[in-house]
Motif scaffolding. Structure first.
Motif, PDB file in Angstrom:
ATOM      1  N   CYS A 240     115.290 -33.056  57.101  1.00  0.00           N
ATOM      2  CA  CYS A 240     115.355 -31.067  59.038  1.00  0.00           C
ATOM      3  C   CYS A 240     116.831 -30.920  58.543  1.00  0.00           C
ATOM      4  O   CYS A 240     117.819 -31.300  58.057  1.00  0.00           O
ATOM      5  CB  CYS A 240     114.935 -33.193  60.076  1.00  0.00           C
ATOM      6  N   THR A 242     119.604 -30.493  60.217  1.00  0.00           N
ATOM      7  CA  THR A 242     121.190 -31.624  60.506  1.00  0.00           C
ATOM      8  C   THR A 242     121.464 -31.432  62.450  1.00  0.00           C
ATOM      9  O   THR A 242     120.895 -32.297  62.919  1.00  0.00           O
ATOM     10  CB  THR A 242     122.097 -31.175  59.695  1.00  0.00           C
ATOM     11  N   ASP A 296     119.417 -38.724  51.469  1.00  0.00           N
ATOM     12  CA  ASP A 296     120.997 -40.065  51.280  1.00  0.00           C
ATOM     13  C   ASP A 296     120.037 -41.567  51.660  1.00  0.00           C
ATOM     14  O   ASP A 296     119.611 -41.297  52.602  1.00  0.00           O
ATOM     15  CB  ASP A 296     121.308 -39.358  52.746  1.00  0.00           C
TER      16      ASP A 296
HETATM   17  C1  LIG Z   1     124.141 -35.318  56.013  1.00  0.00           C
HETATM   18  C2  LIG Z   1     123.343 -33.895  55.066  1.00  0.00           C
HETATM   19  C3  LIG Z   1     124.094 -33.643  54.216  1.00  0.00           C
HETATM   20  C4  LIG Z   1     124.919 -33.207  53.394  1.00  0.00           C
HETATM   21  O1  LIG Z   1     125.422 -35.415  53.033  1.00  0.00           O
HETATM   22  P1  LIG Z   1     126.337 -35.719  52.840  1.00  0.00           P
HETATM   23  O2  LIG Z   1     125.666 -37.112  51.777  1.00  0.00           O
HETATM   24  O3  LIG Z   1     126.697 -36.318  53.882  1.00  0.00           O
HETATM   25  O4  LIG Z   1     126.691 -35.702  51.568  1.00  0.00           O
HETATM   26  C5  LIG Z   1     123.504 -32.253  53.559  1.00  0.00           C
HETATM   27  N1  LIG Z   1     122.224 -31.650  54.382  1.00  0.00           N
HETATM   28  C6  LIG Z   1     121.301 -32.484  55.433  1.00  0.00           C
HETATM   29  C7  LIG Z   1     120.570 -31.683  55.889  1.00  0.00           C
HETATM   30  C8  LIG Z   1     122.268 -33.658  56.096  1.00  0.00           C
HETATM   31  O5  LIG Z   1     121.739 -33.279  57.660  1.00  0.00           O
END
Ligand SMILES: *Cc1c(COP(=O)(O)O)cnc(C)c1O
Length: 480
Positions: A240, A242, A296
């Motif tokens: 989504c 951030t 992630d």
């Molecule tokens: C957290 C996030 C990122 C960055 O990811 P990292 O693992 O912190 O480098 C990129 N895009 C979205 C939508 C995120 O929520």
């Protein structure tokens, strides 16, 4: 051998210190869930932390346990039920136990024999996740070091597939661009600039009142970009966004991409985890049509940072990222070896992150992720209900997952003072340390922001946070 080297590798010393450390962490896990006994963080000014640890180094007594204890007390506690800040999860013990083994093994992962077990597990993780997202059997990918790097890698693959010229060999000819919502993570913008696309290369599509991309405007923005001489090659959906946790309409973005032969990338760094939730997985509808997806494991799947999947809808495309066009034509099955990971990853030496994820799956099954992700998103809804019951608070938007933005808006305060009031409350909360929350700016308004990631966070903790915000706010208003 020099005795100091012998001492550094002494297995018996490791055994003793290892047991002590495991005991220390187990005690910590037991205690830290008691919100009243422990602060979420013990805030110290940067200079003070440096002075202290520099002093410790200078009077070094070699006592590792002391060093570990100091580290623990001087760090922020993600396992604390009142940690509700940035998007990173407390780690499951299975994963950090695995971390001890992966760090001991130190397999480099770039080529197959430098990480045989890790490479195989990586493929299981990718295939399992692709299936959870509804991607086809042709989907494939790898783990890489964080969402930021994964998004850049995906967009390099997009460039390789869709740019009119062979950029890898000849450099850029056309002025390339992508479309993305104005609420996307900053790393998309950064990736485009790293690729040399400049200001014009990131076309920001406005969001609706839920902070999701206005997909009804895609046609307009696409046409305007082309009229301005840009070659649009991709659309990035946020799953989504951030700041607010809003999910873009991935089905609409996918349809648009197919109509215009564009690369469809989904930045699901945070929300991709919802694929494992029976209750909330529907928010990812349309992700199955993506050319590439980033997700992630360290935000909502209980793994240590950093561990990110980059999955291609057609796994073969992952091999084109760092290759010239001509090689693509010669490529045969022999060259596209899934097991030699460095052909597809940015990294040469790469952490063996797979065991930390695989250990969670193996010890607990996918049911753990389902239960955890679902509980966290449910908690987001509970938080919203608590906020709506209080007249002096307002929500930015009804939360879709575990990210909630709200602000303290007591009657009689000038609208122009509300930003400073909420920002000061947030600073005081950090310095107090009972809670950890963050802040964000939406359409010029400052909001307090929580990401609910701790399974031990209760309704009572949420109510206590709102009480704390209110108390700090009322005290500040007295001073004004
Ligand atoms: C957290 C996030 C990122 C960055 O990811 P990292 O693992 O912190 O480098 C990129 N895009 C979205 C939508 C995120 O929520």
């Amino acid at each position: 051998m020099h005795p100091i080297i012998q001492k550094a590798f002494d297995p018996e010393r490791y055994r003793r210190e290892g047991h002590e450390l495991v005991d220390m962490i187990a005690d910590y896990l037991q205690d830290v869930v008691n919100a009243e006994q422990w602060p979420a963080l013990s805030w110290r000014p940067p200079e003070q932390g440096f002075e202290y640890l520099n002093g410790m180094w200078r009077q070094n007594d070699g006592d590792l346990q002391r060093l570990f204890r100091e580290t623990l007390s001087r760090s922020i506690h993600l396992h604390h039920p009142r940690y509700m800040g940035h998007q990173i999860n407390p780690t499951a013990p299975a994963s950090f136990l695995a971390g001890m083994l992966t760090d001991a093994l130190n397999n480099g992962m770039g080529v197959y024999e430098m990480g045989m077990a890790g490479t195989a597990m990586e493929r299981v993780i990718i295939k399992t996740t692709a299936q959870a997202m509804g991607l086809s059997d042709y989907a494939d990918g790898f783990l890489t070091s964080g969402g930021t790097l994964a998004n850049l890698t995906a967009l390099l693959a997009a460039r390789s597939a869709k740019a009119p010229e062979a950029v890898w060999e000849e450099g850029a000819g056309s002025r390339l661009a992508l479309l993305v919502s104005e609420e996307s993570h900053y790393c998309i913008d950064r990736a485009a600039r790293i690729m040399g696309w400049g200001d014009a290369g990131v076309v920001k599509v406005p969001v609706d009142d839920q902070y999701a991309m206005r997909t009804d405007l895609l046609d307009d923005y696409y046409r305007q970009a082309r009229e301005a001489g840009l070659t649009v090659i991709a659309v990035v959906g946020s799953a989504c966004a951030t700041s607010t946790g809003s999910f873009d309409n991935l089905t609409a973005i996918g349809d648009f991409c197919r109509r215009h032969d564009l690369w469809f990338h989904v930045d699901a760094a945070h929300g991709g985890a919802l694929a494992y939730s029976g209750k909330y997985g529907h928010l990812l509808r349309g992700i199955a049509g993506a050319d590439s997806v980033v997700m992630d494991f360290h935000k909502m799947l209980l793994a240590p940072a950093i561990a990110t999947a980059l999955i291609f809808g057609d796994g073969r495309r992952g091999f084109h990222t760092f290759h010239q066009r001509a090689q693509y034509l010669w490529a045969d099955a022999e060259q596209q070896e899934w097991h030699n990971l460095a052909k597809r990853t940015f990294e040469c030496t790469k952490q063996m992150m797979s065991l930390k994820i695989f250990a969670i799956m193996y010890a607990h099954g996918l049911e753990l992720w389902d239960a955890y992700v679902t509980q966290m998103c449910d908690l987001g809804k509970t938080m919203a209900e608590l906020i709506e019951q209080r007249p002096d608070f307002e929500l930015a938007v009804a939360p879709q997952c575990n990210i909630v933005c709200f602000r303290y808006v007591p009657a009689g305060v000038e609208p122009e003072s509300l930003n400073a009031l909420n920002q000061t409350i947030r600073q005081q909360i950090i310095e107090k340390g009972d809670f950890y929350i963050v802040q964000t700016l939406l359409r010029g308004k400052a909001y307090l922001r929580v990401t609910l990631v701790n399974p031990f966070t209760s309704d009572r903790d949420l109510a206590a946070l709102l009480d704390e915000v209110e108390n700090l706010g009322m005290n500040l208003l007295k001073e004004y």
